[in-house]
Scaffold this active site. Structure first.
Site, short mmCIF file in Angstrom:
data_model
loop_
_atom_site.label_atom_id
_atom_site.label_comp_id
_atom_site.label_asym_id
_atom_site.label_seq_id
_atom_site.Cartn_x
_atom_site.Cartn_y
_atom_site.Cartn_z
CD GLU A 80 -1.70 -2.42 1.24
OE1 GLU A 80 -2.42 -3.30 0.71
OE2 GLU A 80 -0.66 -2.67 1.88
CG HIS A 149 -10.91 -8.23 5.56
ND1 HIS A 149 -10.28 -9.05 6.47
CD2 HIS A 149 -10.20 -8.34 4.41
CE1 HIS A 149 -9.24 -9.64 5.89
NE2 HIS A 149 -9.18 -9.22 4.64
#
Length: 350
Positions: A80, A149
């Protein structure tokens, strides 16, 4: 799922060919916006983990690689910080990157790139470099994703000067807000509520239109004749539908709710919020993130500053809890309609 009334305000004077509409869900509307803007502006590039051949973990970018190829739809390594750092570099060289972070929970390894570089680039360069880009990422719970998540980190980015933060609740807004975000000169965090990726459906124009950033929408209005026990509810993303479901139940008890969909979380449309709260005298904020230092705290502060003399009851927050997001107790953690309704009743009777 309550069907939202579509926003029919088209804010881009360049809009043409928007008369033809078709049913879309959130995924299709976002995909349509990306495709349209990539055709319109050759500088627009999509990058992220599995966004190419696979089309993204939720298939939001499906078909874009087939149409635009490796140079415009780029599969990246699982990094990321690398994705965001690369996108910032692209933006400084005049491209318009739209990086996807597979889940908002995974954005934290790239947080420094956003906070220390992206958000400050225009300021530190005296306006010479704007770092024009949109970071797309799915947020929120409701899909049995567990603690890694399911998070809603919006307040961490709203606190950072230099960023705009958007979270649509329906397909019409999703397409219009994404097009507006990509064209905006400032960096935008575009949070997509994954719980309603396919559940929220509506009519979406096939052509070019935008929904103005920084403008909330009153999706349920209280008539002037029924303001005595009325309550304003502020919500966004998937929780808007929970607020609507709770308001339907409250209506059966003679309590009316005016519901404001923020759409753009920052800069927030405090004028629309204040107008509603001054009308009802009561306000409830609903969001998935933990309560402490969540965006609801800032909204309550803003309401108190603008509407204090109009308040008939203390502002209230219905939120997630101050714990990591649970797996088996997911539906107990989320501020669903059954948790919102008692707060509406109590606030209306204060």
């Amino acid at each position: 799922m309550t069907q939202l009334e579509s926003d029919r305000t088209v804010s881009d004077s360049r809009n043409t060919g928007a008369a033809n509409e078709r049913q879309m869900n959130l995924v299709q509307a976002i995909n349509d916006a990306l495709r349209l803007e990539m055709k319109r502006d050759s500088r627009v590039v999509v990058l992220g983990e599995d966004v190419g051949r696979v089309g993204g973990v939720f298939r939001v970018t499906q078909g874009l690689w087939d149409e635009f190829g490796d140079d415009r739809v780029i599969d990246t390594p699982l990094s990321e910080g690398g994705i965001l750092g690369t996108a910032i570099g692209m933006a400084l060289y005049g491209m318009v990157p739209v990086p996807e972070i597979q889940f908002a929970d995974f954005i934290f390894p790239g947080y420094d790139q956003i906070v220390s570089e992206l958000a400050k680039m225009r300021w530190r360069s005296g306006g010479e470099y704007a770092s024009k880009m949109v970071v797309r990422t799915p947020v929120g719970g409701g899909i049995r994703g567990g603690l890694y998540h399911s998070q809603s980190p919006e307040s961490l980015f709203i606190h950072v000067a230099g960023l705009k933060v958007v979270c649509p609740s329906n397909p019409y807004d999703a397409k219009g807000l994404l097009l507006a975000s990509i064209r905006d000169p400032d960096p935008v965090l575009f949070f997509e509520p994954k719980r309603i990726y396919r559940a929220a459906r509506g009519e979406v124009p096939e052509g070019d239109y935008t929904v103005e950033l920084g403008k909330a929408k009153v999706v349920r209005e209280v008539p002037a004749s029924k303001r005595d026990r009325a309550v304003t509810i502020l919500a966004w993303g998937a929780m808007l539908y929970e607020a609507i479901a709770a308001a339907d139940k409250a209506h059966e008890q003679g309590i009316e709710c005016e519901i404001v969909d923020l759409r753009t979380l920052w800069p927030v449309d405090i004028d629309t919020i204040a107008a509603s709260v001054k009308k009802t005298g009561r306000v409830i904020v609903v969001h998935e993130a933990p309560k402490t230092c969540g965006f609801g705290a800032e909204l309550v502060a803003l309401v108190n500053e603008r509407c204090f003399v109009h308040l008939e009851a203390p502002p209230v927050r219905v939120t997630g809890f101050d714990t990591p997001f649970p797996y088996t107790l997911e539906m107990d953690y989320l501020p669903l309609a059954h948790r919102i309704l008692p707060v509406i009743v109590e606030t209306s009777r204060y």
